[in-house]
Design a protein around this motif. Sequence first.
Motif, PDB file in Angstrom:
ATOM      1  N   UNK B  32       0.875  -1.163   0.000  1.00 56.97           N
ATOM      2  CA  UNK B  32       0.000   0.000   0.000  1.00 56.97           C
ATOM      3  C   UNK B  32       0.919   1.222   0.000  1.00 56.97           C
ATOM      4  N   UNK B  51      -4.115   1.316  -2.730  1.00 61.12           N
ATOM      5  CA  UNK B  51      -3.958  -0.053  -2.258  1.00 61.12           C
ATOM      6  C   UNK B  51      -4.412  -1.088  -3.280  1.00 61.12           C
ATOM      7  N   UNK B  94       3.462   0.428   3.238  1.00 59.43           N
ATOM      8  CA  UNK B  94       3.405  -0.714   4.138  1.00 59.43           C
ATOM      9  C   UNK B  94       2.934  -1.934   3.366  1.00 59.43           C
ATOM     10  N   UNK B  95       3.044  -3.078   3.978  1.00 55.76           N
ATOM     11  CA  UNK B  95       2.667  -4.318   3.311  1.00 55.76           C
ATOM     12  C   UNK B  95       1.170  -4.342   3.073  1.00 55.76           C
ATOM     13  N   UNK B  96       0.775  -4.917   1.942  1.00 52.87           N
ATOM     14  CA  UNK B  96      -0.633  -4.924   1.552  1.00 52.87           C
ATOM     15  C   UNK B  96      -1.517  -5.614   2.582  1.00 52.87           C
TER      16      UNK B  96
END
Lengths: 115, 114
Positions: B32, B51, B94-96
């Motif tokens: 994201x 996202x 950041x991580x999805x």
Amino acid sequence: EAGVAQSPRYKIIEKRQSVAFWCNPISGHATLYWYQQILGQGPKLLIQFQNNGVVDDSQLPKDRFSAERLKGVDSTLKIQPAKLEDSAVYLCASSSTGGGGETQYFGPGTRLLVL
Amino acid sequence: AQSVSQHNHHVILSEAASLELGCNYSYGGTVNLFWYVQYPGQHLQLLLKYFSGDPLVKGIKGFEAEFIKSKFSFNLRKPSVQWSDTAEYFCAVNAFRGNTPLVFGKGTRLSVIA
């Protein structure tokens, strides 16, 4: 709705003293973050809470920093003893559930100067 | 580990000029992407985020950003800046999936002059 509240807004202490910062997240937000922002850099995560449990504290200098969120609402970050390099803005943020694409809402920050 | 690079430390533009702020990220997975803005004396606030879906994202105050997966980039654009756009702009990732914190770039200070 009320935003993220932080206090104090400014704090000046001498090295080796202790200091505490307080944060109250947006009502109903389960996830709370503390970030450190050193002048000229972006915010860096210190600790993340989900309700009253710690999700990530890998970058928290645990020999001098501690944080708690006892009732899953407001939180306190403490530094003891402070060092010169701790001079920074300490930001608190919250999000609803902590999911990846969620918006994090930031408070105004506490600006700490260590002399 | 995730990282974010913002290419410009300080950008100075005249009013009505076009703006493009660069952001590249490093992460071995789906992410994201966010742009946050901090106006003088104010707290960080979200400008826009990506996202999923259309890689061209529109945010508040006429800002937009384009996610180019092949280039690991998420550049911020505005066709005509105003004096009130003077602020510091932060790109973050950041991580999805999962409960992961934001990783921020160092920020770009934008000064718009009349």
